[in-house]
Enzyme design. Structure first.
Site, PDB file in Angstrom:
ATOM      1  N   LYS A  62       0.813  -1.209   0.000  1.00  0.00           N
ATOM      2  CA  LYS A  62       0.000   0.000   0.000  1.00  0.00           C
ATOM      3  C   LYS A  62       0.854   1.269   0.000  1.00  0.00           C
ATOM      4  O   LYS A  62       0.625   2.188  -0.789  1.00  0.00           O
ATOM      5  CB  LYS A  62      -0.892  -0.032   1.242  1.00  0.00           C
ATOM      6  CG  LYS A  62      -1.753   1.157   1.399  1.00  0.00           C
ATOM      7  CD  LYS A  62      -2.281   1.209   2.816  1.00  0.00           C
ATOM      8  CE  LYS A  62      -1.183   1.654   3.766  1.00  0.00           C
ATOM      9  NZ  LYS A  62      -1.681   1.967   5.097  1.00  0.00           N
ATOM     10  N   THR A  63       1.826   1.289   0.878  1.00  0.00           N
ATOM     11  CA  THR A  63       2.642   2.498   0.995  1.00  0.00           C
ATOM     12  C   THR A  63       3.433   2.746  -0.276  1.00  0.00           C
ATOM     13  O   THR A  63       3.575   3.887  -0.720  1.00  0.00           O
ATOM     14  CB  THR A  63       3.591   2.390   2.200  1.00  0.00           C
ATOM     15  OG1 THR A  63       2.831   1.961   3.327  1.00  0.00           O
ATOM     16  CG2 THR A  63       4.222   3.720   2.511  1.00  0.00           C
ATOM     17  N   ASP A 249      -4.751   8.312   3.166  1.00  0.00           N
ATOM     18  CA  ASP A 249      -4.215   7.033   3.659  1.00  0.00           C
ATOM     19  C   ASP A 249      -5.121   6.499   4.774  1.00  0.00           C
ATOM     20  O   ASP A 249      -5.797   7.272   5.439  1.00  0.00           O
ATOM     21  CB  ASP A 249      -2.796   7.287   4.202  1.00  0.00           C
ATOM     22  CG  ASP A 249      -2.069   5.999   4.502  1.00  0.00           C
ATOM     23  OD1 ASP A 249      -2.498   4.944   3.999  1.00  0.00           O
ATOM     24  OD2 ASP A 249      -1.070   6.042   5.236  1.00  0.00           O
ATOM     25  N   GLU A 250      -5.119   5.193   4.993  1.00  0.00           N
ATOM     26  CA  GLU A 250      -5.907   4.573   6.066  1.00  0.00           C
ATOM     27  C   GLU A 250      -7.349   5.068   6.062  1.00  0.00           C
ATOM     28  O   GLU A 250      -7.906   5.453   7.092  1.00  0.00           O
ATOM     29  CB  GLU A 250      -5.279   4.862   7.443  1.00  0.00           C
ATOM     30  CG  GLU A 250      -3.847   4.414   7.598  1.00  0.00           C
ATOM     31  CD  GLU A 250      -3.696   2.918   7.850  1.00  0.00           C
ATOM     32  OE1 GLU A 250      -4.689   2.169   7.682  1.00  0.00           O
ATOM     33  OE2 GLU A 250      -2.582   2.502   8.215  1.00  0.00           O
ATOM     34  N   GLN A 280      -9.205  -3.999   8.184  1.00  0.00           N
ATOM     35  CA  GLN A 280      -8.306  -3.494   9.223  1.00  0.00           C
ATOM     36  C   GLN A 280      -8.891  -2.288   9.951  1.00  0.00           C
ATOM     37  O   GLN A 280      -8.172  -1.495  10.542  1.00  0.00           O
ATOM     38  CB  GLN A 280      -6.957  -3.115   8.613  1.00  0.00           C
ATOM     39  CG  GLN A 280      -6.194  -4.334   8.107  1.00  0.00           C
ATOM     40  CD  GLN A 280      -4.793  -3.976   7.681  1.00  0.00           C
ATOM     41  OE1 GLN A 280      -3.962  -3.575   8.476  1.00  0.00           O
ATOM     42  NE2 GLN A 280      -4.521  -4.121   6.394  1.00  0.00           N
ATOM     43  N   ARG A 626       0.568  -9.188  10.751  1.00  0.00           N
ATOM     44  CA  ARG A 626       1.824  -8.487  11.009  1.00  0.00           C
ATOM     45  C   ARG A 626       3.013  -9.413  10.806  1.00  0.00           C
ATOM     46  O   ARG A 626       4.159  -8.970  10.730  1.00  0.00           O
ATOM     47  CB  ARG A 626       1.899  -7.951  12.452  1.00  0.00           C
ATOM     48  CG  ARG A 626       0.869  -6.910  12.868  1.00  0.00           C
ATOM     49  CD  ARG A 626       0.740  -5.802  11.906  1.00  0.00           C
ATOM     50  NE  ARG A 626      -0.335  -6.049  10.954  1.00  0.00           N
ATOM     51  CZ  ARG A 626      -0.492  -5.401   9.827  1.00  0.00           C
ATOM     52  NH1 ARG A 626       0.361  -4.472   9.477  1.00  0.00           N
ATOM     53  NH2 ARG A 626      -1.496  -5.679   9.006  1.00  0.00           N
TER      54      ARG A 626
END
Length: 771
Positions: A62-63, A249-250, A280, A626
DNA sequence: TCCCTCCTTGTTTTT
DNA sequence: CAAGGAGGGA
């Protein structure tokens, strides 16, 4: 859209999966930074025009997509930096984006609007403060200030603070603000219902009070922005024209106020790109609305939806476990994560006796991994609730395993730091009543509530700030002589420090203020164990100031940034909550406390029902995803909580993991968890792990015989072969405790007299010989 | 005004 | 069990 500032109903049906869409139009030769992307990632980068929603699963890059997209827009000359608005939730995310775009672009980008919702909200509001009844120099309140204010207002209304806890009142107000509701927009029914009708008038009081003290809380930074956009269409139009490209973002964490704010700004060019993952979403209790993902397609007709589903992070077993778990959630858009990585270890589920046993097991495994060349900095223990860290910390201290805890109180939230900052605020912003109240009797100088009340009364009567009122008051004989003298002294100090401002550099002035006010002395006199740490923090504050040109610049920074930047380089195991772990990744992740009542948390179940449970499940999903290579889930049969022993059931989430992806190891004498129950019944005698005597059960329901897990797990493999046995008298070095001398050695545990921290018992694999 | 003791109340947390 | 708040006594 009927009213641009009202929320439409959330569409109830999730969108159909996006069609592949036409091949992107690209330049003759595409820039090299695109080569590093897979086709969907590339599509996400190149779809610069029009509304785009990117559903990015965990570990799908994503980043990288986000930063490449920004670099792409700049490189293609589609916009100048100041025409780009990129919003994040945390300063950390903003910093990371800034760095990575600079890397891609080959130079730092200047002048773009990159920052947190709150920082950008504040930036806009500073320019237009008057339009919402503030002055440009308004202060931004922290939670402490807010709470103090609410308390005062409740007191003024003669409300019993027991029946109406200030915290609860503040929470209600904040939820309203999260929904973009100013006091006048709250429906009669809702106003009458909240706290027996008390909350709404309190909200009115609160906003009025904030206006008089020229302050805004975090919610206001966005809420006032909305008010501004509503009341000044020309201002809004200017920003709409300016921001050619908007990136978020997010996105799953946005609340309604943030959504409306974004939507208003995006009405100019419609080039808004939101990146998020509904699976998430773990902050609904803080006002986040997953519904914003559904609203997006509704409010931005023709929005393109792109799914990133190729996972580059986790092993197939981990991915299978996480996917199988999250599939139990009903309300989700649905994604299928894929990977092409090789098998790797299964997720391990361990049943243990109690919390201490759990800590021992986790530490032993961590130690074993370090013996195989894995670094502690690539491992993390992710807990549901803060108190769970204690057992692990104790264990790690006794065996001398280096660790760090993320979260808890952040640097700027600590009492001594807040006090010090309050002093600076009073010096630089004489009208800052809240800061004045905080320091007026800190350290104790004999100015109690009686004196403070007198100051308040005068201030209100004359509509003066507290400092001004206090100055007036010491001219009278209204106060007792002692109080009057103390107050006069404080005011004289303040005046002198203000005089010093032009001559004395910030750090030096701060040191002087802390010393001359008696604040430093107060902690030096304090005999409590935390006092030395507090003095240390104050020193750190002074040195942090050196990075700023001016104290006002520093104050704006701290009111928006609440972080503790730690030396993250050292090889330490990380301990934190699942919430804090979002966005991070580790080779090995330990997930303790998977028990009914703790995880899923009882309170989430009681207060949130099915949606509460689903949010807990998403949290479990976040935890599992994670992990890159290894995940170890554990549950205890006995847990010591709030002073009594409980016998929790293993978490239902354990039973929801696909059997093929997990191995289960249960301590002898314990009931196996749901995933293990059946095979144990099926096979006549439970297999024993040869070394530990633990029953070994694997996940396969149909399998009759259980497989002993490869190697011999959970025995510490001392590194003595590499480092040699230690003898009393030798000098050794430890990652956390520094150097010391071996006093005694028994087995692989050494007793070491450290030069600076005294004698401790340390497992030898954590120390090395000093040459 | 300050200090001590009793009582309550226990998730998650950024800005 | 432990911490933080409130209330009473010095």
């Amino acid at each position: 859209m009927d009213d641009p500032f009202e929320l439409s109903d959330t569409p109830s049906t999730p969108s159909a999966r996006a069609a592949p869409g036409p091949a992107p139009v690209t330049a003759v030769r595409s820039p090299t930074y695109l080569d590093a992307l897979n086709p969907t990632q590339r599509e996400s980068v190149e779809a610069t025009e029009g509304p785009v929603l990117i559903l990015a699963g965990a570990g799908t890059g994503k980043t990288r997509v986000l930063t490449t997209r920004l670099a792409h827009i700049l490189a293609q000359g589609k916009a100048r930096p100041w025409q780009i608005l990129a919003v994040t939730f945390t300063n950390k995310a903003a910093r990371e984006m800034r760095e990575r775009v600079a890397e891609l672009a080959g130079a730092a980008v200047e002048g773009w609007w990159l920052g947190t919702f709150h920082a950008i909200g504040a930036r806009i509001l500073r320019v237009h403060a008057e339009a919402v009844g503030l002055k440009s120099g308004f202060t931004i309140l922290d939670t402490d200030d807010q709470l103090r204010l609410i308390k005062q207002l409740l007191e003024a209304r003669n409300v019993d603070p027991k029946r109406t806890p200030p915290r609860a009142a503040l929470a209600i107000i904040q939820r309203w603000k999260d929904r973009g509701l100013t006091p006048d927009r709250i429906s009669e029914a809702e106003g009458a219902e909240a706290m027996d009708g008390l909350a709404l008038p309190l909200y009115h009081d609160y906003q009025a009070r904030l206006a008089t003290v020229n302050a805004a809380d975090f919610g206001d930074l966005l809420l006032h922005g909305l008010t501004l956009f509503r009341s000044a269409p020309d201002v809004l139009a200017r920003y709409q024209r300016q921001f050619r490209y908007i990136l978020v973002d997010e996105y799953q964490d946005t609340n309604v106020a943030q959504y409306l704010w974004l939507r208003a700004l995006a009405q100019g060019h419609h080039n808004i790109c939101c990146v998020g993952d509904d699976d998430q979403s773990i902050y609904s209790w803080r006002g986040a609305e997953v519904g914003n993902i559904l609203r997006f397609e509704h409010d931005f007709p023709g929005a393109r939806v792109i799914r990133l589903e190729h996972n580059y992070r986790s092993s197939p077993h981990i991915l299978a476990a996480a996917s199988g778990l999250i599939a139990h959630n009903r309300s989700r858009l649905g994604k299928t994560l894929r990977t092409d990585r090789g098998a790797g270890d299964k997720v391990l589920v361990r049943g243990v006796w109690d919390g201490d046993d759990e800590a021992r097991m986790v530490c032993q495994e961590a130690e074993r991994l370090t013996g195989c060349g894995h670094r502690l900095s690539e491992m993390a223990i992710l807990v549901r609730a803060g108190f769970q860290t204690r057992a692990f910390e104790e264990r790690m201290i006794t065996i001398g395993m280096p660790y760090r805890v993320i979260g808890g109180l952040r640097f700027y939230e600590r009492q001594e730091i807040r006090d010090a900052i309050a002093y600076l605020r009073v010096v630089f912003q004489p009208g800052d009543d809240l800061a004045f109240e905080r320091i007026v009797n800190m350290p104790k100088r004999g100015i109690g509530i009686a004196s403070l009340r007198a100051i308040h009364t005068l201030a209100r009567a004359e509509s003066l700030p507290l400092t001004a009122a206090a100055e007036r008051l010491i001219e009278t004989d209204e106060l007792k002589p002692a109080a009057r003298r103390a107050l006069a002294r404080l005011l004289a100090d303040l005046a002198r420090w203000r005089d010093d401002v032009p001559r004395v550099p910030g750090p030096e002035l701060t040191r002087r203020i802390l010393d001359e006010s008696g604040y430093t002395a107060m902690w030096q006199r304090d005999r409590s164990p935390e006092a030395p740490g507090r003095l240390e923090n104050l020193k750190e504050l002074v040195s942090a100031l050196e990075d700023f040109d001016s104290i006002p610049g520093f104050l704006e920074h701290v009111s928006l940034v609440m972080e503790n930047d730690e030396n993250g380089m050292a090889d330490k195991l990380t301990l934190m909550t699942l919430h804090a772990a979002k966005g991070l990744e580790f080779d090995t992740v330990f997930l303790p406390g998977w028990e009914e009542g703790l995880f899923p948390h009882q309170r989430a179940l009681d207060e949130g029902g099915t949606s509460g449970l689903e949010e807990e499940r998403r949290l479990a999903y976040v935890g599992l995803t994670r992990a890159r290579q290894r995940a170890v889930i554990s549950y205890a049969a006995n847990r010591h909580v709030y002073g009594y022993w409980q016998n929790p059931m293993p978490s239902r989430f354990i039973g929801e993991l696909p059997e093929d992806a997990v191995d289960t190891v249960v301590a002898t004498g314990l009931a196996a968890g749901p995933a293990a129950r059946r095979p144990q019944e099926a096979s006549a005698e439970p297999l024993m792990e040869p070394e530990t005597g633990n029953a070994v059960v694997t996940g396969g329901r149909s399998r009759r015989a259980a497989r002993v897990i490869e190697g011999v797990p959970y025995r510490s493999i001392p590194r003595s072969a590499a480092t040699g046995p230690f003898h009393p008298g030798q000098r050794v070095r430890h990652g956390t405790f520094g150097e010391g001398q071996v006093v005694a050695a028994s087995g692989d545990v050494l007793e070491i007299a450290f030069d600076s921290v005294g004698t401790k018992r340390i497992v030898q694999s954590f120390v090395e010989l000093v040459a």
